[in-house]
Design a protein around this motif. Structure first.
Motif, PDB file in Angstrom:
ATOM      1  N   GLY A 133       2.550  11.577   6.759  1.00 15.42           N
ATOM      2  CA  GLY A 133       2.865  13.049   7.156  1.00 15.42           C
ATOM      3  C   GLY A 133       2.378  13.958   6.117  1.00 15.42           C
ATOM      4  O   GLY A 133       2.284  13.712   5.057  1.00 15.42           O
ATOM      5  N   VAL A 134       1.797  15.185   6.736  1.00 15.24           N
ATOM      6  CA  VAL A 134       1.291  16.208   6.093  1.00 15.24           C
ATOM      7  C   VAL A 134       1.864  17.380   6.368  1.00 15.24           C
ATOM      8  O   VAL A 134       2.073  17.808   7.376  1.00 15.24           O
ATOM      9  CB  VAL A 134      -0.278  16.130   6.056  1.00 15.24           C
ATOM     10  N   GLU A 135       2.253  18.124   5.294  1.00  9.50           N
ATOM     11  CA  GLU A 135       2.849  19.554   5.552  1.00  9.50           C
ATOM     12  C   GLU A 135       1.894  20.556   4.913  1.00  9.50           C
ATOM     13  O   GLU A 135       1.555  20.209   3.805  1.00  9.50           O
ATOM     14  CB  GLU A 135       4.177  19.556   4.852  1.00  9.50           C
ATOM     15  N   THR A 136       2.125  21.740   5.264  1.00  7.27           N
ATOM     16  CA  THR A 136       1.401  22.812   4.620  1.00  7.27           C
ATOM     17  C   THR A 136       1.683  23.226   3.027  1.00  7.27           C
ATOM     18  O   THR A 136       2.864  23.061   2.896  1.00  7.27           O
ATOM     19  CB  THR A 136       1.315  24.094   5.544  1.00  7.27           C
ATOM     20  N   GLY A 137       0.946  23.246   2.203  1.00 10.28           N
ATOM     21  CA  GLY A 137       1.353  23.664   0.831  1.00 10.28           C
ATOM     22  C   GLY A 137       1.761  22.160  -0.037  1.00 10.28           C
ATOM     23  O   GLY A 137       2.395  22.647  -1.221  1.00 10.28           O
ATOM     24  N   VAL A 138       1.655  21.132   0.823  1.00 13.44           N
ATOM     25  CA  VAL A 138       2.363  20.019   0.001  1.00 13.44           C
ATOM     26  C   VAL A 138       1.029  19.003  -0.114  1.00 13.44           C
ATOM     27  O   VAL A 138       0.377  18.843   0.696  1.00 13.44           O
ATOM     28  CB  VAL A 138       3.426  19.355   0.798  1.00 13.44           C
ATOM     29  N   THR A 139       1.083  18.218  -1.443  1.00 14.09           N
ATOM     30  CA  THR A 139       0.218  16.969  -1.662  1.00 14.09           C
ATOM     31  C   THR A 139       0.885  15.945  -1.499  1.00 14.09           C
ATOM     32  O   THR A 139       1.978  15.681  -1.942  1.00 14.09           O
ATOM     33  CB  THR A 139      -0.231  17.138  -3.156  1.00 14.09           C
ATOM     34  N   THR A 140       0.488  15.072  -0.699  1.00 12.02           N
ATOM     35  CA  THR A 140       0.946  13.812  -0.258  1.00 12.02           C
ATOM     36  C   THR A 140       0.018  12.641  -0.822  1.00 12.02           C
ATOM     37  O   THR A 140      -0.940  12.728  -0.727  1.00 12.02           O
ATOM     38  CB  THR A 140       1.019  13.468   1.239  1.00 12.02           C
ATOM     39  N   GLU A 141       0.829  11.757  -1.800  1.00  8.80           N
ATOM     40  CA  GLU A 141      -0.025  10.590  -2.475  1.00  8.80           C
ATOM     41  C   GLU A 141       0.253   9.286  -1.617  1.00  8.80           C
ATOM     42  O   GLU A 141       1.519   9.100  -1.109  1.00  8.80           O
ATOM     43  CB  GLU A 141       0.637  10.637  -3.766  1.00  8.80           C
ATOM     44  N   VAL A 142      -1.045   8.850  -1.597  1.00  5.17           N
ATOM     45  CA  VAL A 142      -0.676   7.477  -0.911  1.00  5.17           C
ATOM     46  C   VAL A 142      -1.616   6.239  -1.708  1.00  5.17           C
ATOM     47  O   VAL A 142      -2.598   6.871  -2.073  1.00  5.17           O
ATOM     48  CB  VAL A 142      -1.621   7.548   0.566  1.00  5.17           C
ATOM     49  N   THR A 143      -0.977   5.413  -1.707  1.00  5.17           N
ATOM     50  CA  THR A 143      -1.405   4.097  -2.486  1.00  5.17           C
ATOM     51  C   THR A 143      -1.782   3.123  -1.762  1.00  5.17           C
ATOM     52  O   THR A 143      -1.028   2.694  -1.010  1.00  5.17           O
ATOM     53  CB  THR A 143      -0.718   3.804  -3.723  1.00  5.17           C
ATOM     54  N   LEU A 144      -3.016   2.477  -1.667  1.00  5.93           N
ATOM     55  CA  LEU A 144      -3.643   1.215  -0.658  1.00  5.93           C
ATOM     56  C   LEU A 144      -3.896   0.229  -1.749  1.00  5.93           C
ATOM     57  O   LEU A 144      -4.634   0.558  -2.602  1.00  5.93           O
ATOM     58  CB  LEU A 144      -4.508   1.649   0.361  1.00  5.93           C
ATOM     59  N   ARG A 145      -3.970  -1.140  -1.186  1.00  4.98           N
ATOM     60  CA  ARG A 145      -4.464  -2.145  -1.969  1.00  4.98           C
ATOM     61  C   ARG A 145      -5.463  -2.935  -1.086  1.00  4.98           C
ATOM     62  O   ARG A 145      -5.072  -2.920  -0.204  1.00  4.98           O
ATOM     63  CB  ARG A 145      -3.417  -3.185  -2.307  1.00  4.98           C
TER      64      ARG A 145
ATOM     65  N   ALA B 202      -4.568  19.716   8.326  1.00  9.50           N
ATOM     66  CA  ALA B 202      -3.596  20.158   9.227  1.00  9.50           C
ATOM     67  C   ALA B 202      -2.212  19.700   9.176  1.00  9.50           C
ATOM     68  O   ALA B 202      -2.078  18.163   9.230  1.00  9.50           O
ATOM     69  CB  ALA B 202      -4.296  20.489  10.720  1.00  9.50           C
ATOM     70  N   PRO B 203      -1.089  20.215   9.223  1.00 10.02           N
ATOM     71  CA  PRO B 203       0.150  19.629   9.387  1.00 10.02           C
ATOM     72  C   PRO B 203       0.124  18.467  10.468  1.00 10.02           C
ATOM     73  O   PRO B 203      -0.462  18.942  11.569  1.00 10.02           O
ATOM     74  CB  PRO B 203       1.133  20.819   9.471  1.00 10.02           C
ATOM     75  N   GLY B 204       0.612  17.432  10.416  1.00 14.87           N
ATOM     76  CA  GLY B 204       0.654  16.206  11.469  1.00 14.87           C
ATOM     77  C   GLY B 204       0.938  15.086  10.823  1.00 14.87           C
ATOM     78  O   GLY B 204       1.375  14.911   9.637  1.00 14.87           O
ATOM     79  N   THR B 205       0.887  14.220  11.424  1.00 19.80           N
ATOM     80  CA  THR B 205       1.213  12.697  11.084  1.00 19.80           C
ATOM     81  C   THR B 205      -0.365  11.946  11.392  1.00 19.80           C
ATOM     82  O   THR B 205      -0.787  11.895  12.353  1.00 19.80           O
ATOM     83  CB  THR B 205       2.288  11.990  11.907  1.00 19.80           C
ATOM     84  N   TYR B 206      -0.583  11.203  10.337  1.00 25.07           N
ATOM     85  CA  TYR B 206      -1.998  10.481  10.491  1.00 25.07           C
ATOM     86  C   TYR B 206      -2.009   9.308  10.225  1.00 25.07           C
ATOM     87  O   TYR B 206      -0.880   8.893   9.225  1.00 25.07           O
ATOM     88  CB  TYR B 206      -2.874  11.481   9.279  1.00 25.07           C
ATOM     89  N   SER B 207      -2.982   8.282  10.275  1.00 27.32           N
ATOM     90  CA  SER B 207      -3.247   7.277   9.925  1.00 27.32           C
ATOM     91  C   SER B 207      -4.610   6.932   8.892  1.00 27.32           C
ATOM     92  O   SER B 207      -5.263   7.989   8.989  1.00 27.32           O
ATOM     93  CB  SER B 207      -3.459   6.239  11.135  1.00 27.32           C
TER      94      SER B 207
ATOM     95  N   THR C  47       0.913  -1.257  -0.177  1.00 27.54           N
ATOM     96  CA  THR C  47      -0.111   0.024  -0.024  1.00 27.54           C
ATOM     97  C   THR C  47       1.001   1.270  -0.160  1.00 27.54           C
ATOM     98  O   THR C  47       0.388   2.350   0.419  1.00 27.54           O
ATOM     99  CB  THR C  47      -0.807   0.030   1.156  1.00 27.54           C
ATOM    100  N   ALA C  48       1.861   1.094  -0.512  1.00 25.60           N
ATOM    101  CA  ALA C  48       3.005   2.533  -0.386  1.00 25.60           C
ATOM    102  C   ALA C  48       3.535   2.872  -1.607  1.00 25.60           C
ATOM    103  O   ALA C  48       3.628   2.036  -2.422  1.00 25.60           O
ATOM    104  CB  ALA C  48       4.175   2.145   0.639  1.00 25.60           C
ATOM    105  N   ALA C  49       3.837   4.259  -1.659  1.00 24.43           N
ATOM    106  CA  ALA C  49       4.489   4.760  -2.748  1.00 24.43           C
ATOM    107  C   ALA C  49       5.777   5.300  -2.536  1.00 24.43           C
ATOM    108  O   ALA C  49       6.451   5.802  -3.283  1.00 24.43           O
ATOM    109  CB  ALA C  49       3.704   5.775  -3.523  1.00 24.43           C
ATOM    110  N   LEU C  50       6.194   5.073  -1.436  1.00 29.61           N
ATOM    111  CA  LEU C  50       7.739   5.312  -1.057  1.00 29.61           C
ATOM    112  C   LEU C  50       8.130   6.690  -1.116  1.00 29.61           C
ATOM    113  O   LEU C  50       8.793   7.318  -2.035  1.00 29.61           O
ATOM    114  CB  LEU C  50       8.557   4.509  -1.944  1.00 29.61           C
ATOM    115  N   SER C  51       7.691   7.368   0.116  1.00 32.81           N
ATOM    116  CA  SER C  51       8.185   8.818   0.128  1.00 32.81           C
ATOM    117  C   SER C  51       8.236   8.965   1.618  1.00 32.81           C
ATOM    118  O   SER C  51       7.806   8.464   2.432  1.00 32.81           O
ATOM    119  CB  SER C  51       7.298   9.745  -0.598  1.00 32.81           C
ATOM    120  N   VAL C  52       8.983  10.312   1.971  1.00 34.53           N
ATOM    121  CA  VAL C  52       9.075  10.767   3.294  1.00 34.53           C
ATOM    122  C   VAL C  52       7.959  11.149   3.947  1.00 34.53           C
ATOM    123  O   VAL C  52       7.694  10.817   5.095  1.00 34.53           O
ATOM    124  CB  VAL C  52      10.055  11.836   3.307  1.00 34.53           C
ATOM    125  N   SER C  53       6.852  11.451   3.138  1.00 28.17           N
ATOM    126  CA  SER C  53       5.633  12.156   3.748  1.00 28.17           C
ATOM    127  C   SER C  53       4.825  10.886   4.119  1.00 28.17           C
ATOM    128  O   SER C  53       3.700  11.071   4.676  1.00 28.17           O
ATOM    129  CB  SER C  53       4.791  12.759   2.608  1.00 28.17           C
TER     130      SER C  53
END
Length: 533
Positions: free
Chosen positions: A122-134, A100-105, A25-31
């Motif tokens: 991880g979420v940061e202001t002004g940044v789009t985080t991509e998440v892939t799940l199976r 909001a910036p922070g770490t989520y499930s 379920t991952a796309a491999l990034s720091v975020s």
């Protein structure tokens, strides 16, 4: 229990481990687990997600694991700790804005399906985080008796010089199957529960970041380590961390830029993987050097490939997957190489040391041909992607190759055989017919002797045709095997393969044909008896 190489455990665990790779379920990034970054909103961050299915039936498991598969439509996605809930569209896509910036499930559920969870996103202001799940769909090899994803943790001291120690701990309220460890998207080890019904699976993996003996290793810099936990019902939980490798550089020359980079996209209907699992289908056709055998061999490589996929791309219900094979040459006389980096559309997407299972090398002096499979979120029908490759060693990274581009094609529908009827009696020269498939430009017809596992005839038909007589010389590829006589009282199996490609396939098919992209589907195996001449 220590982590170990995939394939050394019990047969049940090997099946579950194969399934888990498909559910990566991952796309491999720091975020976060299986994500990438982009531009978000000024009032918070954005999570852009993709949910794709795992069909845990036979070889479909491997296919939907390693490639860009159908999206899961109308799944419920929850951002834990907030009131945000989203529903996936027909491609399995969802979006959370103003986070909001922070770490989520993130937890994904759908009635009847196994659940999926990504921890530490991880979420940061002004940044789009991509998440892939199976997600595992109902009706497969795993009975889905509950739908709570297991917890998983992963740790490794950073920076790493030489050997790193990666600790994985996976826990479930009912029963764990095991956990998998990935480094930069490459499956490196697996751990299983100590016994059936065990709620914990844990162990330590010794990460050799450089081998003096084999001159194989990981580049200095950041790497993403992902632990994926699978419980007995097919529920998935994953977590990623970033670790820095620092082995230092040595004086010397970097590798030459790879040459002859070639990208080839394949859109494969589930029917082709079903055919691979049918009795006699693959064994019989593989005895022939014909087109059907080469396509089945290519599909088998997709099915058996090791690198995990971060997948989306085809619409829900399309019953097809997308993959892209990338090959290249390391020129003669190049300084030694310890690994390769692959770039998609100019962005780094994968790395493999030369002795990793993520690469296949065909040593042909004075050069070596290297192969790598991509089943990433970037692969969508109709969307062009390009690839370039570089080599690295202890002296640094060499220049990138010139890029090569390909555009995956849209899926073809499954082929339906119309005559002869299943298990019917026919003459020794039967008329073989099928329903036309929209978009197909070429059909390949294969007839086999099921008892002897022998290819009897391989024919072809243009996209506008839907029937040929067995052994018709005008529908036998040039240089192909002439039809063997069908014997009275014996049974034979047959199937039809539909093909579209870029560029269009040659008619009649050429044995040297190698398209930039192709879309393939097949029929089920048909069977008939010869009762008269």
């Amino acid at each position: 229990m220590a982590l170990r190489r995939l394939g050394t455990g019990s047969s049940n665990w090997r099946a579950l481990a194969t399934l888990a790779v498909a559910i990566l379920t991952a796309a491999l990034s720091v975020s976060g687990c299986f994500g990438g970054g982009g531009t978000g909103t000024s009032t918070g961050g954005v999570i852009k997600g993709y949910v794709t299915e795992i069909d845990a039936n036979g070889f479909r498991t491997d296919a939907t694991l390693l490639t860009s598969g159908p999206g899961v439509e109308r799944a419920s996605v929850s951002l834990v700790g907030t009131s945000k809930i989203a529903t996936t569209n027909y491609r399995g896509e969802f979006t959370f804005s103003g986070v909001a910036p922070g770490t989520y499930s993130i937890v994904v559920t759908k009635p009847g399906w196994a659940s999926a969870a990504s921890y530490g996103v991880g979420v940061e202001t002004g940044v789009t985080t991509e998440v892939t799940l199976r997600m595992v769909k109902p009706g497969g090899m795993l009975p889905i008796t509950e739908s709570i994803a297991p917890n998983v943790s992963i740790s490794c001291p950073s920076p790493v010089s030489g050997t790193g120690y990666v600790y994985v701990d996976a826990r479930d309220e009912t029963a764990m199957a095991g956990a998998l460890l990935f480094i930069d998207g490459l499956l490196v080890s697996a751990i299983e529960a100590n016994s059936p019904g065990e709620r914990v699976a844990q162990g330590t993996y010794l990460w050799e970041t450089y081998s003096e003996y084999s001159e194989s290793g990981w580049h200095d810099g950041e790497h993403v380590l992902t632990a994926l936990a699978l419980d007995a019902s097919g529920n998935i939980g994953c977590r990623s961390i970033t670790v820095t490798v620092n082995n230092g550089t040595l004086p010397g020359s970097v590798p030459y830029a790879p040459t002859n980079v070639t990208a080839q996209a394949m859109t494969i209907h589930y029917s082709l993987f079903d055919l691979l699992s049918a009795p006699y289908a693959y064994q019989s056709s593989s005895a022939s050097p014909g087109l059907a055998a080469r396509i089945l061999e290519a599909a088998k490589k997709v099915r058996d490939s090791v690198p995990p996929a971060q997948t989306r791309g085809t619409p829900a219900g399309s019953d097809a997957v997308v993959a892209c094979g990338v090959s290249w040459l390391l020129p003669s006389g190049s300084p030694s190489v310890t690994g390769f980096k692959v770039y998609r559309d100019g962005t780094f997407v994968a790395e493999s040391p030369v002795e990793s299972p993520g690469l296949v090398v065909d040593p042909i002096p004075p050069v070596a041909l290297w192969l790598w499979l991509d089943g990433s979120p970037a692969l969508c029908p109709g969307k062009t992607v390009s690839y370039s490759v570089s080599g690295y060693n202890r002296s640094g990274e060499g220049r990138r190759s010139a890029p090569d581009a390909t555009t995956p094609l849209y899926p073809l529908s499954k082929v339906t055989l119309t005559a002869p009827a299943q298990d019917s009696s026919v003459s020794s020269v039967p008329l073989l017919s099928w329903a036309k498939v929209a978009g197909a430009e070429l059909y390949v017809i294969v007839v086999m002797d099921t008892a002897a596992s022998q290819l009897m005839w391989e024919g072809y038909a243009a996209g506008a045709e839907n029937a040929v007589y067995y052994g018709d010389f005008s529908h036998t590829p040039p240089g192909g095997q002439s039809a063997l006589p069908l014997v009275r009282g014996r049974s034979y199996t047959w199937f039809v393969m539909a093909i579209a490609s870029t560029p269009d396939p040659p008619i009649p098919p050429d044995s040297t044909w190698s398209p930039d992209a192709q879309s393939i589907s097949t029929s089920d195996l048909g069977r008939f008896w010869v009762s008269y001449y």
